[in-house]
Design a protein around this motif. Structure first.
Motif, PDB file in Angstrom:
ATOM      1  N   GLU A  79       0.850  -1.186   0.000  1.00 44.10           N
ATOM      2  CA  GLU A  79       0.000   0.000   0.000  1.00 44.10           C
ATOM      3  C   GLU A  79       0.877   1.224   0.000  1.00 44.10           C
ATOM      4  O   GLU A  79       1.760   1.360   0.841  1.00 44.10           O
ATOM      5  CB  GLU A  79      -0.877   0.025   1.252  1.00 44.10           C
ATOM      6  CG  GLU A  79      -2.276  -0.484   1.022  1.00 44.10           C
ATOM      7  CD  GLU A  79      -3.074  -0.416   2.306  1.00 44.10           C
ATOM      8  OE1 GLU A  79      -2.873   0.513   3.105  1.00 44.10           O
ATOM      9  OE2 GLU A  79      -3.907  -1.324   2.505  1.00 44.10           O
ATOM     10  N   PHE A  80       0.632   2.114  -0.949  1.00 42.80           N
ATOM     11  CA  PHE A  80       1.375   3.374  -0.970  1.00 42.80           C
ATOM     12  C   PHE A  80       0.404   4.503  -0.726  1.00 42.80           C
ATOM     13  O   PHE A  80      -0.568   4.659  -1.475  1.00 42.80           O
ATOM     14  CB  PHE A  80       2.089   3.525  -2.316  1.00 42.80           C
ATOM     15  CG  PHE A  80       2.917   4.774  -2.390  1.00 42.80           C
ATOM     16  CD1 PHE A  80       4.125   4.857  -1.714  1.00 42.80           C
ATOM     17  CD2 PHE A  80       2.483   5.870  -3.108  1.00 42.80           C
ATOM     18  CE1 PHE A  80       4.894   6.004  -1.766  1.00 42.80           C
ATOM     19  CE2 PHE A  80       3.247   7.030  -3.167  1.00 42.80           C
ATOM     20  CZ  PHE A  80       4.450   7.095  -2.491  1.00 42.80           C
ATOM     21  N   GLN A  81       0.614   5.233   0.325  1.00 45.32           N
ATOM     22  CA  GLN A  81      -0.302   6.315   0.721  1.00 45.32           C
ATOM     23  C   GLN A  81      -1.749   5.833   0.759  1.00 45.32           C
ATOM     24  O   GLN A  81      -2.653   6.523   0.300  1.00 45.32           O
ATOM     25  CB  GLN A  81      -0.188   7.484  -0.255  1.00 45.32           C
ATOM     26  CG  GLN A  81       1.146   8.194  -0.153  1.00 45.32           C
ATOM     27  CD  GLN A  81       1.172   9.434  -0.993  1.00 45.32           C
ATOM     28  OE1 GLN A  81       0.849   9.384  -2.179  1.00 45.32           O
ATOM     29  NE2 GLN A  81       1.556  10.541  -0.408  1.00 45.32           N
ATOM     30  N   GLY A  82      -1.928   4.648   1.281  1.00 44.72           N
ATOM     31  CA  GLY A  82      -3.278   4.132   1.428  1.00 44.72           C
ATOM     32  C   GLY A  82      -3.864   3.472   0.191  1.00 44.72           C
ATOM     33  O   GLY A  82      -4.906   2.843   0.261  1.00 44.72           O
ATOM     34  N   HIS A  83      -3.174   3.579  -0.967  1.00 41.33           N
ATOM     35  CA  HIS A  83      -3.680   2.918  -2.166  1.00 41.33           C
ATOM     36  C   HIS A  83      -3.006   1.572  -2.335  1.00 41.33           C
ATOM     37  O   HIS A  83      -1.791   1.472  -2.205  1.00 41.33           O
ATOM     38  CB  HIS A  83      -3.380   3.752  -3.419  1.00 41.33           C
ATOM     39  CG  HIS A  83      -3.933   5.123  -3.354  1.00 41.33           C
ATOM     40  ND1 HIS A  83      -5.277   5.397  -3.462  1.00 41.33           N
ATOM     41  CD2 HIS A  83      -3.323   6.323  -3.167  1.00 41.33           C
ATOM     42  CE1 HIS A  83      -5.471   6.695  -3.349  1.00 41.33           C
ATOM     43  NE2 HIS A  83      -4.297   7.278  -3.161  1.00 41.33           N
ATOM     44  N   ASP A  84      -3.800   0.577  -2.648  1.00 44.21           N
ATOM     45  CA  ASP A  84      -3.245  -0.746  -2.900  1.00 44.21           C
ATOM     46  C   ASP A  84      -2.577  -0.753  -4.279  1.00 44.21           C
ATOM     47  O   ASP A  84      -3.245  -0.561  -5.292  1.00 44.21           O
ATOM     48  CB  ASP A  84      -4.375  -1.781  -2.843  1.00 44.21           C
ATOM     49  CG  ASP A  84      -3.828  -3.195  -2.944  1.00 44.21           C
ATOM     50  OD1 ASP A  84      -2.647  -3.347  -3.319  1.00 44.21           O
ATOM     51  OD2 ASP A  84      -4.581  -4.135  -2.636  1.00 44.21           O
ATOM     52  N   ILE A  85      -1.273  -0.930  -4.308  1.00 42.92           N
ATOM     53  CA  ILE A  85      -0.588  -0.930  -5.602  1.00 42.92           C
ATOM     54  C   ILE A  85      -0.023  -2.305  -5.933  1.00 42.92           C
ATOM     55  O   ILE A  85       0.777  -2.458  -6.845  1.00 42.92           O
ATOM     56  CB  ILE A  85       0.559   0.113  -5.639  1.00 42.92           C
ATOM     57  CG1 ILE A  85       1.614  -0.199  -4.584  1.00 42.92           C
ATOM     58  CG2 ILE A  85       0.024   1.508  -5.467  1.00 42.92           C
ATOM     59  CD1 ILE A  85       2.917   0.562  -4.807  1.00 42.92           C
ATOM     60  N   THR A  86      -0.470  -3.331  -5.192  1.00 45.93           N
ATOM     61  CA  THR A  86       0.154  -4.646  -5.322  1.00 45.93           C
ATOM     62  C   THR A  86       0.169  -5.155  -6.750  1.00 45.93           C
ATOM     63  O   THR A  86       1.180  -5.672  -7.219  1.00 45.93           O
ATOM     64  CB  THR A  86      -0.594  -5.676  -4.433  1.00 45.93           C
ATOM     65  OG1 THR A  86      -0.936  -5.035  -3.216  1.00 45.93           O
ATOM     66  CG2 THR A  86       0.264  -6.877  -4.175  1.00 45.93           C
ATOM     67  N   HIS A  87      -0.960  -5.058  -7.431  1.00 51.58           N
ATOM     68  CA  HIS A  87      -1.010  -5.671  -8.758  1.00 51.58           C
ATOM     69  C   HIS A  87      -1.361  -4.665  -9.848  1.00 51.58           C
ATOM     70  O   HIS A  87      -1.920  -5.030 -10.874  1.00 51.58           O
ATOM     71  CB  HIS A  87      -2.007  -6.835  -8.768  1.00 51.58           C
ATOM     72  CG  HIS A  87      -1.599  -7.938  -7.848  1.00 51.58           C
ATOM     73  ND1 HIS A  87      -0.504  -8.741  -8.074  1.00 51.58           N
ATOM     74  CD2 HIS A  87      -2.118  -8.350  -6.668  1.00 51.58           C
ATOM     75  CE1 HIS A  87      -0.372  -9.602  -7.077  1.00 51.58           C
ATOM     76  NE2 HIS A  87      -1.324  -9.386  -6.208  1.00 51.58           N
ATOM     77  N   LEU A  88      -1.033  -3.416  -9.615  1.00 48.95           N
ATOM     78  CA  LEU A  88      -1.313  -2.421 -10.646  1.00 48.95           C
ATOM     79  C   LEU A  88      -0.491  -2.718 -11.901  1.00 48.95           C
ATOM     80  O   LEU A  88       0.651  -3.134 -11.815  1.00 48.95           O
ATOM     81  CB  LEU A  88      -0.964  -1.016 -10.147  1.00 48.95           C
ATOM     82  CG  LEU A  88      -1.899  -0.388  -9.120  1.00 48.95           C
ATOM     83  CD1 LEU A  88      -1.507   1.058  -8.895  1.00 48.95           C
ATOM     84  CD2 LEU A  88      -3.351  -0.477  -9.579  1.00 48.95           C
ATOM     85  N   GLY A  89      -1.094  -2.468 -13.043  1.00 50.11           N
ATOM     86  CA  GLY A  89      -0.374  -2.667 -14.304  1.00 50.11           C
ATOM     87  C   GLY A  89       0.543  -1.498 -14.591  1.00 50.11           C
ATOM     88  O   GLY A  89       0.579  -0.513 -13.844  1.00 50.11           O
ATOM     89  N   VAL A  90       1.256  -1.612 -15.701  1.00 51.57           N
ATOM     90  CA  VAL A  90       2.226  -0.576 -16.058  1.00 51.57           C
ATOM     91  C   VAL A  90       1.548   0.780 -16.180  1.00 51.57           C
ATOM     92  O   VAL A  90       2.015   1.794 -15.655  1.00 51.57           O
ATOM     93  CB  VAL A  90       2.932  -0.940 -17.384  1.00 51.57           C
ATOM     94  CG1 VAL A  90       3.870   0.182 -17.802  1.00 51.57           C
ATOM     95  CG2 VAL A  90       3.700  -2.237 -17.221  1.00 51.57           C
ATOM     96  N   GLY A  91       0.407   0.801 -16.879  1.00 53.77           N
ATOM     97  CA  GLY A  91      -0.290   2.059 -17.100  1.00 53.77           C
ATOM     98  C   GLY A  91      -0.817   2.649 -15.810  1.00 53.77           C
ATOM     99  O   GLY A  91      -0.682   3.849 -15.554  1.00 53.77           O
ATOM    100  N   ALA A  92      -1.399   1.783 -14.990  1.00 53.62           N
ATOM    101  CA  ALA A  92      -1.982   2.269 -13.745  1.00 53.62           C
ATOM    102  C   ALA A  92      -0.900   2.723 -12.777  1.00 53.62           C
ATOM    103  O   ALA A  92      -1.120   3.562 -11.909  1.00 53.62           O
ATOM    104  CB  ALA A  92      -2.829   1.164 -13.105  1.00 53.62           C
ATOM    105  N   MET A  93       0.285   2.163 -12.912  1.00 51.38           N
ATOM    106  CA  MET A  93       1.385   2.521 -12.029  1.00 51.38           C
ATOM    107  C   MET A  93       1.954   3.890 -12.399  1.00 51.38           C
ATOM    108  O   MET A  93       2.542   4.572 -11.575  1.00 51.38           O
ATOM    109  CB  MET A  93       2.489   1.484 -12.194  1.00 51.38           C
ATOM    110  CG  MET A  93       2.956   0.674 -10.983  1.00 51.38           C
ATOM    111  SD  MET A  93       2.544   1.242  -9.374  1.00 51.38           S
ATOM    112  CE  MET A  93       4.118   1.902  -8.850  1.00 51.38           C
TER     113      MET A  93
END
Lengths: 388, 384
Positions: free
Chosen positions: A95-109
């Motif tokens: 979690e980065f700043q409260g957002h779950d970024i575990t499986h974000l794709g390239v674009g979403a990242m």
């Protein structure tokens, strides 16, 4: 003894009611796992996995520097690449700043890349030799489609100045710079988008001693100036001591101890931390006589393909018991701000008082409950492991 | 790991040879480089060694006038940053530059290297080879590239032994197993038939130490012996080198950039900068009363594990010089904060001589000794 027990009970209370995380943790990692599959044969069947990172839980608070140490193969670099999402985690949660970024794709990242940047170890291979410094440092602006106030070139020159390079070198190529200067270029690139979190993987280990100090000071100054949060991964315990506020010690894909700098270096609780600290050569010829304090571990780090059962350190630990072979010790808070994964920690109450020392490990008398283990545990081991 | 009796011996031993009161025979006071070519009394004496490589860009002066002495049973630590000429020094002593591995352009070597009364640089190359393996041995930084991947560890040790000893294979193999056991390889009788890739990094380094010690060399040169290793393995190897030296009484040269490693091993320290020696003396003196601004810089640059130091490090500004363009005068002058203290012009034009500043302690700096002592004690030491 009784008050030691009392202390351990006291500090366990917050643990049971799930430790109150500072609500503003910048980065929160829970049970992070990364297994690299090993494929064999014609059908590329998966025959096993390198368990590079196997269940990490920690958080990074804004403005602090978290140091991560461990020997080669302990998974510290993989951890760095997971939290910057350069690798896809096998399990767990980031979690980065409260957002779950575990499986974000390239674009979403991509929008998040502004906030999370990385500094790499090798200043020779991390810069494209065919690009000028200007191109390299302005790449983040291009990728993010940002035009800074006053134009890209001006911004880049300001960045170069910030990291101590001559802004007129805008049009030069990486080969025209020395190792230390290249590392500064890498730092300028990482800082271009004013990130919140910078993950630095062995930022100074490829540099000469005198240059190393320049870069360490630079990282220090930039943190003060820009309010950065660092995760610094390094194998050099002296560098880590100098730069970190809190330190995580990793062994075979797991955190064995997580503590603030002062308490970690003054009274390490995990036997591995203790051994690691005692192994560092002290740059002081007068201290040579105190070599008897040194704990020499036998052998090498086991393979992460088939890590030992129970506590992963038990094969090299002088305090190991049957319990350590069978049951994995959880990473729990043994004192304020100190998490340790050990059944028989040093400098703290024993976590498994009923567990007898194995008869075979005659020298491991130090596993008696209580903080008495220190002297008894280290002395016989100190030479036994030297392989003579 | 193997021999319980030896473990005991090692345990009782550590303090003895490090005692600073031990007879200080490592470096003889006074520069004798000019003394001509009379055979020296020291076991190893290097006089005005120069190793220059001609390249398209110019002459690379890797080592430019280096002199030191070393007695048996003593350890000399050569410290410097990359490109200071420390590794080239060792190869020069071993005579490895004369082999012509640089194609038609050979290294230009001058000076004298006296080993046990023999001068090596002018000696017949065949004789140097014979002497080399027998009396000198080297431990390299990267054991994977120093060991032959195609042959078993045992075969490589056997070969090294049989070149210098007229024995049959069986005896040599026994000796190899014995050496592997001595350096702490578990099950040496089995592992002797393993290939280098089957060993871990630490074990390879042990195997290479076994190979270098198989002929009981009197001079052992370890070039960054632990740089490629993890800290726990490094501690094992440093211990091993120290114990083996005690056992065999060899002279040891340790080349490293790590001040921690020299503090652990060395009796005497030689600090190199730009191919030259800037300071040399007993370890204790170099760490506690350093007499050269570059040594101060090294000590100030180093984060300390043994102190909770939160203050800033004191780095040396700039970068090390190119060995093609070594600055005139004192090689360190462009980076030296005190370059103008004595007389800026002199610092930038006249190369400082290595002069005695204490017992067996030398330094090459134009500043007056009192001035340096004052700067060190008042300005530098309190900040470290």
């Amino acid at each position: 003894m009784s008050d030691a027990r009392a202390v351990s009970e006291n500090v366990k209370i917050p643990e049971q009611s799930s430790p109150p995380e500072p609500p503003d943790a910048l980065l929160k990692v829970e049970g992070l796992v990364k297994h690299f599959p090993i494929r064999k044969g014609l059908l590329r069947r998966e025959t096993g996995a390198v368990q590079a990172v196997d269940g990490l839980t920690f958080d990074v608070r804004p403005g602090e520097t978290l140091g991560v140490v461990g020997e080669s193969g302990c998974g510290k670099s993989t951890m760095g690449r997971l939290i910057t999402r350069l690798l896809e985690p096998t399990g767990g949660k980031i979690e980065f700043q409260g957002h779950d970024i575990t499986h974000l794709g390239v674009g979403a990242m991509r929008p998040l890349r502004r906030d999370v940047q990385m500094i790499f170890q090798d200043p020779y291979s991390s810069l494209n030799p065919r690009h000028t410094i200007g191109t390299i440092v302005s790449a983040p602006f291009r990728l993010q489609g940002i035009t800074p106030e006053g134009g890209v070139k001006k911004e880049v020159q300001q960045l170069l100045e910030l990291v101590g390079l001559n802004p007129e070198h805008y049009n030069r190529y990486p080969h025209e710079f020395s190792g230390g200067q290249r590392q500064r270029i890498g730092i300028a690139r990482a800082l271009a988008l004013k990130p919140k979190l910078v993950v630095a993987d062995e930022p100074v280990s490829a540099l000469d001693v005198s240059i190393q100090a320049q870069v360490v000071n630079l990282l220090d100054d930039l943190q003060d100036e820009l309010g950065l949060t660092y995760v610094i991964i390094a194998h050099d315990l002296s560098v880590i001591r100098h730069v970190s506020d809190r330190i995580a010690v990793m062994y075979l894909g797991k955190i064995v101890e997580l503590a603030d700098r002062a308490s970690l270096y003054e009274s390490p609780m995990h036997p591995y931390t203790k051994a690691l600290l005692s192994a560092v050569p002290i740059p002081d010829p007068r201290r040579r006589g105190v070599r008897s304090e040194r704990i020499l571990l036998t052998g090498d780090v086991p393979s992460p393909i088939s890590p030992p059962s129970g506590c992963r350190f038990h094969t090299r630990c002088w305090k190991a018991t049957e319990l350590c072979k069978e049951q994995e010790p959880p990473l729990i808070a043994l004192a304020a701000g100190r998490q340790v994964a050990c059944h028989h920690p040093e400098n703290a109450a024993d976590q498994a008082p009923g567990d007898p020392a194995p008869a075979s490990a005659g020298e491991a008398a130090g596993s008696a409950p209580g903080p008495s283990g220190e002297a008894a545990g280290s002395a016989p081991e100190s030479e036994g492991g030297a392989g003579k | 790991m193997s021999n319980p009796d030896k473990t005991g011996a090692a345990q009782s031993g550590p303090a003895a040879p490090e005692a600073p009161e031990a007879p200080l025979s490592g470096l003889v006071p006074g520069e004798v480089a000019e003394a001509g070519s009379a055979a020296p009394s020291a076991f190893l004496e290097v006089r005005d060694l120069r190793v220059h490589f001609p390249t398209d860009d110019g002459l690379v002066k890797s080592v430019d006038g280096l002199s030191f002495q070393l007695e048996k049973g003593r350890t000399l630590g050569i410290v410097g940053e990359s490109g200071s000429g420390k590794s080239v020094t060792s190869l020069g002593i071993m005579g490895l530059h004369t082999a012509g591995q640089y194609g038609r352009r050979k290294a230009r070597i001058s000076g004298e290297v006296w080993l046990d009364g023999k001068e090596l640089l002018t000696a017949d190359p065949d004789e140097v080879r014979r002497l080399g393996g027998r009396y000198m041995a080297m431990i390299f930084q990267d054991p994977l590239s120093a060991l032959h991947p195609y042959y078993t560890i045992g075969r490589q040790i056997v070969e090294a032994y049989r070149v210098h000893h007229d024995v049959d294979k069986k005896t040599a193999r026994k000796r190899a197993v014995e050496m592997l056991d001595r350096v702490g390889i578990p099950q040496p009788d089995k592992r002797v038939d393993s290939y280098p890739h089957e060993f871990s990094g630490g074990m390879r380094q042990r195997a290479m130490i076994a190979m270098s010690l198989v002929n009981n060399p009197e001079l052992l040169i370890a070039d960054e012996p632990t740089t490629a290793l993890d800290v726990t393995v490094q501690a094992q190897i440093l211990d091993l080198i120290r114990d083996l030296q005690k056992e065999f009484g060899s002279a040891v040269i340790v080349i490293t950039h790590d001040l921690g490693v020299v503090a652990e091993l060395a009796d005497d320290i030689l600090v190199m900068y730009g191919g030259r020696c800037v300071e040399r003396g007993p370890a204790e003196k170099v760490f506690y009363e350093p007499q050269h601004p570059y040594t101060w810089g090294l000590l100030g640059s180093m984060p300390r594990i043994d102190r909770d130091q939160t203050e800033r490090l004191i780095p040396v500004k700039g970068s090390p010089p190119s060995l093609i363009n070594i600055p005139d005068g004192c090689a360190f002058n462009p980076r030296c904060p005190y370059a103008d203290v004595p007389d800026g012009d002199r610092t930038r034009t006249v190369r400082p001589e290595l002069r005695p500043v204490g017992e067996r302690h030398f330094s090459a700096c134009h500043m007056a000794q009192e001035e340096r002592t004052r700067i060190w004690t008042e300005e530098i030491a309190p900040k470290l």
